[in-house]
Design a protein around this motif. Structure first.
Motif, PDB file in Angstrom:
ATOM      1  N   VAL A 145      -3.936 -53.603 -22.283  1.00 60.97           N
ATOM      2  CA  VAL A 145      -5.328 -53.215 -22.019  1.00 60.97           C
ATOM      3  C   VAL A 145      -6.070 -52.990 -23.326  1.00 60.97           C
ATOM      4  N   ARG A 146      -7.271 -53.516 -23.422  1.00 61.74           N
ATOM      5  CA  ARG A 146      -8.195 -53.180 -24.516  1.00 61.74           C
ATOM      6  C   ARG A 146      -9.490 -52.728 -23.864  1.00 61.74           C
ATOM      7  N   THR A 147      -9.989 -51.603 -24.291  1.00 59.67           N
ATOM      8  CA  THR A 147     -11.245 -51.108 -23.745  1.00 59.67           C
ATOM      9  C   THR A 147     -12.163 -50.702 -24.892  1.00 59.67           C
ATOM     10  N   ILE A 193     -18.156 -46.998 -21.326  1.00 57.80           N
ATOM     11  CA  ILE A 193     -17.332 -48.203 -21.462  1.00 57.80           C
ATOM     12  C   ILE A 193     -18.220 -49.406 -21.743  1.00 57.80           C
ATOM     13  N   ARG A 230     -13.816 -54.232 -20.860  1.00 58.39           N
ATOM     14  CA  ARG A 230     -12.368 -54.066 -20.678  1.00 58.39           C
ATOM     15  C   ARG A 230     -11.734 -55.448 -20.674  1.00 58.39           C
ATOM     16  N   ILE A 277      -7.952 -57.119 -19.887  1.00 63.54           N
ATOM     17  CA  ILE A 277      -6.648 -56.783 -19.313  1.00 63.54           C
ATOM     18  C   ILE A 277      -5.813 -58.040 -19.150  1.00 63.54           C
ATOM     19  N   CYS A 284      -9.768 -53.078 -13.581  1.00 63.36           N
ATOM     20  CA  CYS A 284     -10.689 -52.327 -14.451  1.00 63.36           C
ATOM     21  C   CYS A 284     -10.981 -50.942 -13.885  1.00 63.36           C
ATOM     22  N   VAL A 327     -18.251 -51.371 -15.706  1.00 60.07           N
ATOM     23  CA  VAL A 327     -17.713 -52.124 -16.839  1.00 60.07           C
ATOM     24  C   VAL A 327     -18.619 -53.334 -17.033  1.00 60.07           C
ATOM     25  N   ALA A 352     -15.955 -57.883 -18.558  1.00 62.06           N
ATOM     26  CA  ALA A 352     -14.520 -57.786 -18.285  1.00 62.06           C
ATOM     27  C   ALA A 352     -13.877 -59.148 -18.368  1.00 62.06           C
ATOM     28  N   ALA A 361      -4.352 -49.151 -17.080  1.00 59.12           N
ATOM     29  CA  ALA A 361      -5.792 -48.997 -17.317  1.00 59.12           C
ATOM     30  C   ALA A 361      -6.193 -47.513 -17.403  1.00 59.12           C
ATOM     31  N   ASN A 418      -4.773 -45.922 -20.612  1.00 62.75           N
ATOM     32  CA  ASN A 418      -5.608 -46.372 -21.728  1.00 62.75           C
ATOM     33  C   ASN A 418      -6.862 -45.512 -21.849  1.00 62.75           C
TER      34      ASN A 418
END
Lengths: 759, 158
Positions: free
Chosen positions: A289-291, A299, A302, A304, A329, A334, A337, A366, A369
């Motif tokens: 995961v990168r957010t 946010i 995201r 994933i 997510c 978001v 994504a 998620a 994270n």
């Protein structure tokens, strides 16, 4: 008889369960039945050179020893998504426990003895039993590429790649990007009732008894395999003793059916608990995961990437991957994504649906994270979630159902029950997490309600009552709609020859979809009674109203039952109501239909950790679900708290242990531990939010999975809060926690990891 | 095989004679020879408690008792608990408290709880949880089961 809906009515079928008189599948005794036993190998992948059944056949009482060679050729294959699973292993076994033969005998003793005497000459082959091994260049292929003609992925162990997304991830401006990789273990359903199957030839057709959740889907599978009309396949499905998704789809029914036809007698196969471990499990997963966040916690995007490890045959698991990752997510705004999820085949037991349907794996990552981000941002984890939570009616996945509840109420209620923000004793920590799952995306249910001459009711519905209490809920609805006491209602389920079609019992749909069909059937009866009343009293039908058990004539109100007897006349008879409930597919939708509802839950946990042993104690546990309307608060509480306890299993203790060759080393109840009464949180509090804003009867929503979704991230966040140790792998066994505690000073900050992942 | 052993035992107050296979367990005897299927089968290694029965006044996992070991014994199964046709307060409490979901483990739970209440009429919550730890419930009704035992304990005073 109004007032049953919303009351804690006692479980329909309860007395038979507390006295032991309810007959589950394994309690049925058929005259002339043969007992079956599977023949398996003590390894995962093997090339089968030959199978010698001579000694087995000599055992007194043996009626048949079936191998792949005794089956129609090519060996029939079946499956709910792909026709990939052979009735018996042919040429090669692909997982530890895959049967190469089966014995049918007069007694189970004889079948077991003969099964031991089947001599299989085989050569063990290299197996892939982890994501890394299955995805490695040159990895042995699990599936014959010929099973997926034209699929560019057919030469790999990737069965399918699911890609979703919206907005532009690349151009999102963020003050902070947090990344991490999380793993979720292989776990099994462990219904206390083991899977069981009986088949019996029935004239020009066949009769199948199964612990199945989806009797009508099984009927189609068997009809297809045996080339029989649906009408010649009768599936009998006694209420399962727990299903949790593991009993959705056909497993050994095709084998038992073919054995019964060959022997011309009923054949019965009850799996051992060890064999159920080899028949059903949840997908394990690795989720990256990168957010992105603005400094105020908003946010920005995201990203994933989820790899789910399936078994050797897909069962329904590719759908699990697609549906679970789609909502990965979480319940947040978001703006951009990108989601990529892969279904990866391996030489392990076929994974299948399991409560949560792929969502617990995704949300473990998620939500964890988000907690890492909250610590980086210096924002309270509750505040961070509230800041990004959509309001009721707000779209949060473009093109799908908007937020269908006042979700902030759920979050605040859970926080309050957990004492969020109040002082904590030293060594204690708190975590909070949100769960969301898409409800059913398509559905079709029929219900039939028959109001008999004496005012009693026979109702039939194709739902399976596996413990969620569907029978109770339907009886409550009928009782209120027709004014009939619950003890005068009989529910008929579990027989495809007399009960109308229902698509399936899954995705927490039965109260909503079948419930709506039951209401519709009752409304048809009400209309017929209104016409009767108008005729009897010489008024026009528009002057009569029928509802909640009463008939309102222009001058007075009478119970439905008072109209019934004169209305039916001297011949008696009954009033029949049919109800139908449909949820149609949506062309072009990534899941082929939007969610009928969302299951939304907030779980908040207080935990303490024994620094010497790594043992985690859940001190306080709060779970709150948005259920729309609790038709039966007693059953709702049971489902919510039960889901929470089941979730504590994969969070704290449950996992398969595989050796390098793919053998499962902890088969059975001694070596695979599930929560007991001693594992209850010290203080367990559950609550619901009811705004009657769901699509089901009286505003209800489905709710049987929600409370499992957020268990792991909430408990892990509490452990981190208590100790400072960040753990990204489940389960949080004492050993794993103890090791994490000992490595605390060395752990990489989340920010640095983010850079590594950006590469 | 099939060198059977004659076994005499009393089940739910009724004297029974069974010719049992010596390798069979008390669980096999009850379910297959006597047709008493209320006692459930699951792990067959004494871990899950689904087959809990009372043997000479003490609860056992029937899957761990060989049938010949039960020769001469007094056995009570779930079928013998509400012998007069009406539920005991304990059974009723299981229903009232929502302690029955799928119900498959319920017979074993009731037998274990009944044994606890016979030994300790007013158990504490921790005593209940410890006494019931050998009876798995995958539906996760542990709190409701605990509440049912507490309620049955209180009902016994009325």
């Amino acid at each position: 008889m109004s007032g049953m809906v919303g009351s804690p009515a006692l479980r329909a079928g309860g007395p038979a369960r507390v006295t032991g008189s309810y007959r589950y599948l394994g309690d049925l005794r058929l005259p002339g039945v043969l007992h079956a036993k599977l023949v398996t190998l003590d390894c995962a992948r093997a090339r089968i050179r030959s199978v010698d059944t001579a000694a087995a056949r000599r055992v007194p009482g043996v009626a048949a020893v079936m191998t792949a060679a005794d089956l129609p050729q090519p060996v029939p294959r079946f499956g709910p998504q792909y026709r990939d699973r052979p009735v018996l292993a042919t040429g090669e076994t692909k997982y530890h426990g895959e049967p190469v033969a089966a014995v049918a005998a007069e007694t189970l003793d004889a079948a077991e003895e003969a099964a031991r005497l089947v001599r299989v000459d085989y050569e063990e082959r290299p197996a892939v039993s982890s994501l890394a091994a299955a995805l490695a260049p040159g990895a042995p292929l699990v599936q014959d590429p010929a099973l997926r003609p034209g699929d560019p992925l057919a030469g790999t162990n990737v069965l399918h790649e699911h890609c979703y997304g919206w907005g532009d991830v690349g151009s999102a401006a963020s003050d902070l990007v947090v990344a991490g990789s999380y793993t979720f273990p292989m776990v099994t359903h462990f219904a206390i009732e083991r899977h069981g199957f009986i088949a019996a030839p029935d004239g020009d057709g066949i009769r199948i008894w199964s612990t199945i959740q989806h009797p009508y889907w099984l009927q189609r599978i068997i009809a297809g395999l045996l080339n029989l009309p649906l009408a010649k396949v009768q599936v009998l499905a006694p209420d399962p003793g727990g299903g949790f998704g593991g009993k959705q789809h056909a497993k050994y029914e095709p084998l038992v059916a073919l054995m019964a036809l060959r022997c011309g007698r009923p054949v019965r196969l009850i799996l051992t608990l060890e064999e159920t471990f080899q028949a059903v499990r949840r997908n394990s997963a690795e989720v990256r995961v990168r957010t992105g966040f603005r400094s105020d916690g908003t946010i920005t995007f995201r990203e994933i990437e989820a790899d789910y490890l399936l078994g050797a045959y897909a069962d329904i698991s590719d759908r699990v991957v697609g549906k679970g990752s789609y909502i990965s997510c979480g319940p947040y705004r978001v703006p951009a994504a990108r989601i990529v999820a892969r279904s990866v085949l391996s030489h392990t037991p076929p994974s299948t649906a399991f409560r949560g349907f792929g969502t617990p794996q995704a949300l473990w990552a998620a939500e964890s994270n988000l907690d890492e981000a909250a610590r980086e941002l210096g924002i309270d984890p509750l505040e961070l979630r509230l800041r990004n939570l959509p309001r009721g009616g707000e779209v949060f996945i473009p093109g799908d159902r908007p937020a269908d509840g006042q979700w902030e109420q759920t979050v605040r209620k859970a926080a309050e029950l957990a004492g969020w923000g109040t002082p904590l004793p030293a060594g204690h920590g708190r975590g909070i997490s949100l769960g969301i799952k898409s409800g059913p995306t398509t559905g079709l249910s029929y219900a039939t309600v028959r109001l008999l001459a004496d005012g009693s009711v026979i109702m039939s519905a194709g739902t399976s009552d596996m413990g969620q209490g569907a029978r109770t809920v339907y009886a409550q609805i009928v009782s209120d709609e027709l004014g009939v006491p619950a003890d005068r209602i009989t529910l008929v389920m579990g027989d495809t020859s007399v009960v109308c079609y229902d698509q399936q019992t899954s995705a927490s749909r039965s109260t909503v979809l079948m419930g709506n069909a039951v209401v519709a059937a009752c409304r048809e009866i009400q209309a017929k009674v209104a016409a009767m009343a108008a005729r009897l009293h010489g008024v026009s039908a528009s002057e009569v109203e029928v509802g909640q058990g009463t008939v309102r004539l222009p001058d007075r109100e009478v119970p439905i039952t008072e109209i019934l007897k004169p209305g039916l006349g001297s011949l008696g008879g009954e009033v029949i109501g049919n109800g139908e409930s449909r949820k149609e597919a949506v062309p072009g939708h990534p899941l082929s239909g939007n969610a009928a509802f969302y299951e939304f839950n907030c779980t908040a946990v207080e935990a303490k950790v024994d620094e010497g042993t790594g043992d985690v104690t859940v001190v306080r546990y709060a779970t709150v679900s948005d259920v729309g309307k609790a038709i039966n608060p007693l059953q709702v509480r049971g489902q919510d708290e039960g889901a929470a306890i089941q979730g504590l299993g994969h969070t704290l203790m449950e996992h398969y242990v595989l050796d390098e060759s793919g053998r499962i080393r902890n088969l059975g109840a001694i070596d695979y531990r599930i929560p007991t009464s001693m594992d209850l949180p010290l203080d367990l509090r559950s609550g619901v939010v009811e705004n009657a804003d769901g699509p089901g009867p009286y505003g209800s929503k489905g709710m049987s999975e929600g409370a499992l979704l957020a268990v792991a991230p909430a408990v892990a966040a509490a452990v981190t809060d208590a100790t400072g140790a960040v753990i990204r792998d489940l389960p949080l066994t004492p050993e794993r926690v103890w090791r994490a505690l000992s490595q605390r000073p060395l752990r990489a900050p989340a920010r640095q990891l983010a850079k590594e992942m950006q590469r | 095989m099939s060198r059977t052993t004659p076994i005499r035992l009393t089940v739910n107050g009724v004297p029974r004679r069974v010719a049992a296979e010596p390798q069979h367990t008390l669980l096999d005897l009850l379910r297959d020879d006597l047709g008493l299927t209320g006692t459930k089968e699951c792990c067959l290694e004494g871990e899950c408690g689904a087959c809990t029965v009372s043997l000479d006044g003490r609860i056992v996992d029937a899957c761990l008792v060989l049938a010949p070991e039960a020769d001469g014994a007094e056995v009570t199964t779930i079928e013998g608990v509400a012998a007069d046709g009406s539920l005991t307060p304990l059974q009723q409490s299981f229903l009232d408290c929502g302690a029955v979901q799928c119900g498959y483990c319920t017979p074993g739970q009731v037998m274990a709880a009944r044994d606890l209440l016979a030994r300790i009429p007013h158990p504490s919550v921790s005593q209940i949880q410890e006494a019931m730890a050998g009876n798995l419930c995958r539906c996760g009704c542990y709190r409701q089961i605990t509440e049912a035992v507490v309620a049955a304990s209180a009902a016994a005073d009325r």
